[in-house]
Motif scaffolding. Structure first.
Motif, PDB file in Angstrom:
ATOM      1  N   LEU A   1      -5.687   1.112  16.724  1.00 45.86           N
ATOM      2  CA  LEU A   1      -4.777   0.254  15.958  1.00 45.86           C
ATOM      3  C   LEU A   1      -3.371   0.234  16.555  1.00 45.86           C
TER       4      LEU A   1
ATOM      5  N   GLN B   1      -9.009   3.118   7.702  1.00 51.15           N
ATOM      6  CA  GLN B   1      -7.701   2.576   7.333  1.00 51.15           C
ATOM      7  C   GLN B   1      -7.852   1.468   6.279  1.00 51.15           C
ATOM      8  N   VAL B   2      -8.860   0.634   6.440  1.00 52.15           N
ATOM      9  CA  VAL B   2      -9.101  -0.423   5.450  1.00 52.15           C
ATOM     10  C   VAL B   2      -9.526   0.201   4.122  1.00 52.15           C
TER      11      VAL B   2
ATOM     12  N   ARG C   1     -14.749   4.491  15.819  1.00 55.69           N
ATOM     13  CA  ARG C   1     -13.639   4.525  16.778  1.00 55.69           C
ATOM     14  C   ARG C   1     -12.433   5.226  16.171  1.00 55.69           C
ATOM     15  N   SER C   2     -11.585   5.729  17.047  1.00 60.24           N
ATOM     16  CA  SER C   2     -10.371   6.389  16.567  1.00 60.24           C
ATOM     17  C   SER C   2      -9.402   5.357  16.024  1.00 60.24           C
ATOM     18  N   GLU C   3      -8.649   5.757  15.021  1.00 58.97           N
ATOM     19  CA  GLU C   3      -7.655   4.825  14.487  1.00 58.97           C
ATOM     20  C   GLU C   3      -6.556   4.540  15.505  1.00 58.97           C
TER      21      GLU C   3
ATOM     22  N   GLU D   1      -5.740   2.174  -2.218  1.00 59.39           N
ATOM     23  CA  GLU D   1      -4.342   2.150  -2.639  1.00 59.39           C
ATOM     24  C   GLU D   1      -4.024   0.934  -3.505  1.00 59.39           C
ATOM     25  N   ASN D   2      -4.566  -0.219  -3.126  1.00 59.19           N
ATOM     26  CA  ASN D   2      -4.240  -1.436  -3.852  1.00 59.19           C
ATOM     27  C   ASN D   2      -5.305  -2.489  -3.553  1.00 59.19           C
TER      28      ASN D   2
ATOM     29  N   TYR E   1     -16.792  -3.188   2.382  1.00 56.08           N
ATOM     30  CA  TYR E   1     -16.273  -1.923   2.921  1.00 56.08           C
ATOM     31  C   TYR E   1     -16.761  -0.752   2.086  1.00 56.08           C
TER      32      TYR E   1
ATOM     33  N   PHE F   1       0.882  -1.162   0.000  1.00 59.03           N
ATOM     34  CA  PHE F   1       0.000   0.000   0.000  1.00 59.03           C
ATOM     35  C   PHE F   1       0.925   1.218   0.000  1.00 59.03           C
TER      36      PHE F   1
ATOM     37  N   LYS G   1      -8.638   3.030   2.988  1.00 64.12           N
ATOM     38  CA  LYS G   1      -7.426   3.586   2.393  1.00 64.12           C
ATOM     39  C   LYS G   1      -6.638   2.471   1.699  1.00 64.12           C
ATOM     40  N   ALA G   2      -6.520   1.340   2.374  1.00 64.95           N
ATOM     41  CA  ALA G   2      -5.779   0.207   1.798  1.00 64.95           C
ATOM     42  C   ALA G   2      -6.451  -0.263   0.506  1.00 64.95           C
TER      43      ALA G   2
ATOM     44  N   ALA H   1     -12.088  -5.128  14.412  1.00 65.10           N
ATOM     45  CA  ALA H   1     -12.240  -3.675  14.358  1.00 65.10           C
ATOM     46  C   ALA H   1     -12.254  -3.115  12.937  1.00 65.10           C
ATOM     47  N   SER H   2     -12.257  -3.973  11.926  1.00 65.99           N
ATOM     48  CA  SER H   2     -12.142  -3.475  10.557  1.00 65.99           C
ATOM     49  C   SER H   2     -13.346  -2.676  10.078  1.00 65.99           C
ATOM     50  N   PHE H   3     -14.498  -2.899  10.702  1.00 64.45           N
ATOM     51  CA  PHE H   3     -15.682  -2.160  10.277  1.00 64.45           C
ATOM     52  C   PHE H   3     -16.008  -1.011  11.221  1.00 64.45           C
ATOM     53  N   ASP H   4     -15.181  -0.821  12.259  1.00 66.67           N
ATOM     54  CA  ASP H   4     -15.505   0.183  13.267  1.00 66.67           C
ATOM     55  C   ASP H   4     -15.218   1.583  12.747  1.00 66.67           C
TER      56      ASP H   4
ATOM     57  N   GLN I   1      -4.920  -6.192  11.301  1.00 67.26           N
ATOM     58  CA  GLN I   1      -6.261  -5.697  11.594  1.00 67.26           C
ATOM     59  C   GLN I   1      -7.340  -6.664  11.088  1.00 67.26           C
TER      60      GLN I   1
ATOM     61  N   ALA J   1      -5.434  -5.828  -0.974  1.00 70.35           N
ATOM     62  CA  ALA J   1      -6.350  -5.870   0.167  1.00 70.35           C
ATOM     63  C   ALA J   1      -7.198  -7.136   0.097  1.00 70.35           C
TER      64      ALA J   1
ATOM     65  N   HIS K   1     -10.816   8.559   9.711  1.00 71.19           N
ATOM     66  CA  HIS K   1      -9.657   8.260  10.553  1.00 71.19           C
ATOM     67  C   HIS K   1      -9.974   7.191  11.584  1.00 71.19           C
ATOM     68  N   SER K   2     -10.660   6.161  11.135  1.00 70.48           N
ATOM     69  CA  SER K   2     -11.017   5.061  12.034  1.00 70.48           C
ATOM     70  C   SER K   2     -10.339   3.791  11.526  1.00 70.48           C
ATOM     71  N   PRO K   3     -10.423   2.702  12.288  1.00 71.18           N
ATOM     72  CA  PRO K   3      -9.922   1.430  11.741  1.00 71.18           C
ATOM     73  C   PRO K   3     -10.570   1.112  10.394  1.00 71.18           C
ATOM     74  N   PHE K   4     -11.857   1.402  10.271  1.00 73.22           N
ATOM     75  CA  PHE K   4     -12.557   1.201   9.003  1.00 73.22           C
ATOM     76  C   PHE K   4     -11.951   2.078   7.912  1.00 73.22           C
TER      77      PHE K   4
END
Ligand code: ATP
Ligand code: MG
Lengths: 251, 325
Positions: free
Chosen positions: A123, B197-198, A118-120, B204-205, B219, A93, B200-201, A112-115, A107, B209, B192-195
């Motif tokens: 992680l 981040q996914v 919540r704040s990152e 990006e690619n 997602y 990435f 973004k991944a 937590a992948s769908f949360d 992750q 993912a 800016h959550s765990p979600f």
């Protein structure tokens, strides 16, 4: 004996508009081995990987993983079963840091992948494990570097760390040492050997000394067909194999 | 073990988690301006702009962070407007419930349209979302409760939570501002959550993912539904502010307008859509004397802007300051 085969294909075939890239391949990978898939350029090795992980749908044939038919499964689900691939063209990435790249993989299995509420920062709990993985591939000094800024060899190392983060039962590595400097090749070979201790590895590799060094068994593919199979000694003496490599200009 | 690892990460470079200082400053500036603004500028104009700013932020969540261009976001804005207006007027819902109901309508619509559109990419995705939005438009023309060409008029604003009288302009303004800020911050959090981040991944690619086991469509679908929901929140709020839900908000030109706002302000930036919405609203306001020519002038300004600062106003500013805004 048969039940320690982790991955098995039967009559695996892929045609691209009449051109047969993979033809009637029967592959059996035994659990816990490092199995090399070699062959001249264009032999169909990457296509095989794409079929095994269903990034391409086979024209014919069946694939079984851990005794389960996975022929029609979707790529993400195959990964979830524990069969995780890397790519020939390094797949990272690019605008995530090295640490974040590995964390994306962690992750997935640790939730937590769908949360989205919540704040990152949650992680950060994965940082410890991520750093261990990064250290294992010699990238410790680059934890905060965006992946896009890494030299090619280090991108490959990052890709392996990311794959390992999933702790897959079986890894498919497409030319893991291609384009690497000599030192990196040694480090990555050693790493593959180490991580293969408790998992199965199927790898495509052009560097024959790496193949000799690592693999328990080798399948040679040429023009989409299995040409030979065996350990390094027997395969390297096989006349058909020598012919195929000579014909394509390889030494 | 873990402690040393974290120390190590800390030592390698300054911490990167947490909200970047420039964004905190920009948020402070934006909030201050918006709190002071109704004493200097016509509040109704500001409320309209705030509703569109939220709409654009919702749209930006999808195009800026997933890379999907929806050309049917008017459907969510408009449907939520009808939902809020109808529930307030015909069923006597108090404003907070009317807004929630309108937003829920948009969310539900988002699930349906998203589930059918999310597998396609690029221009196909834009086409499919446009087609669905047109269906919503024709439904709105035909259905009885929407009032056809007239729309739903004289929607009661009511009393928020039984205490705040929304017929007082300033009270209404600060309620709208609170809704906007809440929506803005929730969208920021989602990114800016765990979600996030996914997401973004995946952007990006995507093949990588997927090879890590992420079912990318799920997602994208969640991002689509979130985007539709916040667009709905904007539409429902707008219906109460103007006491009107009409065909304008479900018309395809509205879908175009939100694209314009987002591009103008800066696609994929945090503050760009807000700035873009205010620019477009101000233009419409001051150019309204020109009558039908507004669209043409707007078009020209848009083309000039896109050609001169490609990243949008905030995108260019951020680039100049080397900060992400
Ligand atoms: N998507 C595709 N469409 C058409 N032909 C393809 C496609 N993918 C691969 N091929 C063809 O199939 C053949 C096998 O390709 P493949 O990439 O599997 O070879 P390979 O063994 O991995 O080679 P290399 O060692 O160069 O990586 C090649 O002739 C290639 O041109
Ligand atoms: Mg290949």
């Amino acid at each position: 004996m048969a039940d320690d085969v982790i991955l098995e294909t039967e009559g695996l075939t892929k045609e691209f508009r009449g051109f047969v890239a993979v033809k009637d391949v029967r592959l059996r990978v035994r659990r816990g081995t490092i199995h090399a898939l070699i062959g001249p350029n264009g032999a169909g090795k990457t296509t095989c990987f794409n079929l095994l992980t269903h990034f391409l749908a086979p024209t014919r044939g069946r694939i079984r993983f851990k005794g389960r038919e996975i022929t029609g499964s979707r790529p993400a689900d195959i990964a979830r079963l524990g069969l995780v691939r890397s790519f020939q063209i390094s797949a990272v990435f690019p605008h995530l840091s090295v640490l974040e790249n590995v964390r994306v993989a962690l992750q997935r299995t640790r939730g937590a992948s769908f949360d989205f509420w919540r704040s990152e920062r949650v992680l950060d709990g994965l940082n410890g494990r991520a750093v261990e993985l990064i250290e294992a591939v010699g990238l410790a000094a680059f934890a905060r570097t965006p992946a896009v800024e890494l030299p090619y060899g280090r991108k490959r190392a990052l890709e392996i760390a990311t794959t390992l983060a999933l702790e897959p039962e079986m890894m498919l590595l497409d030319e893991p040492t291609a384009g690497m400097a000599h030192d990196d090749v040694e480090r990555i070979s050693a790493l593959i050997k180490r991580v293969a201790a408790n998992r199965t590895v199927l790898m495509v590799e052009h560097n024959l000394s790496v193949v000799e060094n690592l693999s328990d068994i080798i399948t040679v593919l040429a023009r989409g067909e299995v040409l030979a199979e065996g350990d390094y000694r027997s395969v390297s003496r096989n006349q058909d194999v020598i012919q195929a490599y000579m014909g394509s200009g390889h030494a | 073990m873990t402690a040393t690892a974290n120390e190590y990460v800390g030592a390698a470079a300054p911490a990167e988690t947490g909200v970047p200082i420039p964004q905190v400053v920009a948020f402070g500036v934006m909030t201050t301006i918006l709190v002071a603004a109704p004493f200097l500028v016509y509040p109704v104009f500001l409320m309209k702009a705030l509703c569109f700013a939220l709409f654009a932020c919702a749209f930006n969540l999808l195009i800026g962070y997933v890379g999907l261009l929806s050309f049917g976001h008017a459907a969510f804005l408009g449907a939520a407007g009808y939902g809020a207006a109808h529930s307030a007027k015909a069923w006597g819902f108090p404003p907070e419930l009317a807004i929630l109901f309108g937003t829920a309508v948009a969310a539900a619509l988002g699930v349906v349209i998203g589930a059918l559109a999310i597998r396609s990419k690029g221009i196909y995705f834009a086409n499919i979302t446009l087609a669905f939005a047109q269906m919503v438009y024709f439904f709105s023309v035909q259905a009885g409760f929407t009032g056809g060409e007239d729309g739903i008029q004289s929607v009661p604003r009511g009393t928020l939570l039984g205490v705040l009288n929304l017929n007082e302009t300033l009270t209404l303004y600060f309620v709208v501002l609170a809704i906007f800020l809440a929506g803005f911050l929730l969208i920021y959090r989602a990114i800016h959550s765990p979600f996030g981040q996914v997401l973004k991944a995946i952007r990006e690619n995507e093949p990588r993912a997927v090879s890590l086991g992420y079912r990318a469509e799920r997602y994208k679908l969640l991002a689509f539904v979130l985007s539709a929901t916040f667009a709905g929140l904007a539409g429902a709020t707008k219906a109460l502010v103007f006491q009107l839900a009409s065909l304008t908000d479900v018309h395809w030109t509205m879908s175009g307008e939100v694209v314009l706002m987002t591009l103008l302000g800066g696609l994929g930036t945090v503050f760009g859509p807000v700035v873009g919405a205010f620019i477009v609203m101000a233009l419409e306001n001051y150019l309204s004397q020109l009558g039908a020519w507004v669209t043409v002038v707007q078009g020209v300004i848009f083309v000039v802007c896109v050609l001169t600062f490609r990243r949008g106003v905030i995108g260019e500013l951020g680039n100049l300051l080397r900060k992400s805004l």
